[in-house]
Design a protein around this motif. Structure first.
Motif, mmCIF file in Angstrom:
data_model
loop_
_atom_site.group_PDB
_atom_site.id
_atom_site.type_symbol
_atom_site.label_atom_id
_atom_site.label_comp_id
_atom_site.label_asym_id
_atom_site.label_seq_id
_atom_site.Cartn_x
_atom_site.Cartn_y
_atom_site.Cartn_z
ATOM 1 N N ARG A 1 0.837 -1.215 0.000
ATOM 2 C CA ARG A 1 0.000 0.000 0.000
ATOM 3 C C ARG A 1 0.867 1.258 0.000
ATOM 4 N NH1 ARG A 1 -3.438 -3.071 3.183
ATOM 5 N NH2 ARG A 1 -2.458 -2.411 5.111
ATOM 6 N N SER B 1 0.603 3.662 -3.205
ATOM 7 C CA SER B 1 -0.429 4.640 -2.852
ATOM 8 C C SER B 1 -0.299 5.879 -3.723
ATOM 9 C CB SER B 1 -0.337 5.029 -1.380
ATOM 10 O OG SER B 1 0.841 5.760 -1.141
ATOM 11 N N SER B 2 -1.429 6.441 -4.026
ATOM 12 C CA SER B 2 -1.473 7.636 -4.852
ATOM 13 C C SER B 2 -1.086 8.840 -4.012
ATOM 14 C CB SER B 2 -2.889 7.822 -5.399
ATOM 15 O OG SER B 2 -3.011 9.074 -6.010
ATOM 16 N N GLU C 1 -4.038 11.092 -2.435
ATOM 17 C CA GLU C 1 -4.823 10.781 -1.244
ATOM 18 C C GLU C 1 -4.555 11.849 -0.202
ATOM 19 O OE1 GLU C 1 -3.810 6.850 -0.001
ATOM 20 O OE2 GLU C 1 -4.403 5.971 -1.886
ATOM 21 N N PRO D 1 -4.332 9.507 5.250
ATOM 22 C CA PRO D 1 -4.386 8.063 5.389
ATOM 23 C C PRO D 1 -5.484 7.701 6.388
ATOM 24 C CG PRO D 1 -2.537 8.942 6.618
ATOM 25 C CD PRO D 1 -3.161 10.084 5.856
#
Length: 183
Positions: free
Chosen positions: A120, A124-125, A128, A131
């Motif tokens: 992740r 992960s982008s 975002e 979190p």
């Protein structure tokens, strides 16, 4: 696996850790998720891999027997600016997390972290916003300890100067520093 589709066109990953058992397990787990894993057990081995073929992804342990994992982060950032790097350590502290991110790490995870968490963090982008909230956030004692450690590092590990800045008695600070971190 479905997650391997998010890896991108270059699945090369450098995994750096001096714990051979952990290194082997994590390498197998990440290979199952679609990465082409190169393993290194030291800063020197990792630098050699980075110079010969800089990977698109890296998972680097912070404390290695022959040096600091941040040296690997720095070398990889110079060789490949677009690399996604996760610093993984058993000695998590806010000061080291900040240093890792400033040097170019994409994320910072404390051990024990499983392959899903690492995956992740790697894919992960950056869009975002926040979190998800942690299931077990740091206790107030841990936050206090982290703050003391950060100031201690900023004072170049000088106990007297740290005590002055924190408005504490030097001996009290020495006792706190001698103890293990709270959970």
């Amino acid at each position: 696996m479905a997650e391997s589709q998010n890896i991108g066109p270059d699945p090369s990953l450098l995994l750096v850790d001096d714990d051979e058992i952990f290194l082997g397990r994590m390498a197998r787990a990440l290979q199952k998720r679609g990465f082409e894993v190169a393993m290194a057990g030291s800063v020197a081995d990792a630098r050699a891999i980075v110079q010969s073929s800089p990977p698109a992804y890296a998972v680097v342990d912070l404390r290695l027997e022959d040096g600091n994992g941040l040296d690997v982060v720095d070398a990889l950032r110079e060789a490949r600016a677009d690399a996604r790097i996760v610093v993984l350590t058993g000695y998590g502290a806010i000061a080291t997390a900040v240093a890792a991110v400033k040097m170019g790490a994409t994320d910072y995870l404390s051990k024990p972290a499983d392959a899903d968490e690492v995956m992740r963090a790697l894919i992960s982008s950056t869009t975002e916003v926040l979190p998800p909230a942690p299931e077990s956030p740091m206790s107030a004692d841990r936050v206090r300890w982290e703050h003391i450690q950060r100031v201690y590092e900023q004072c170049e590990r000088n106990v007297s100067e740290t005590a002055r800045r924190l408005h504490m008695h030097r001996r009290t600070l020495q006792r706190i520093l001698a103890k293990r971190s709270p959970r």
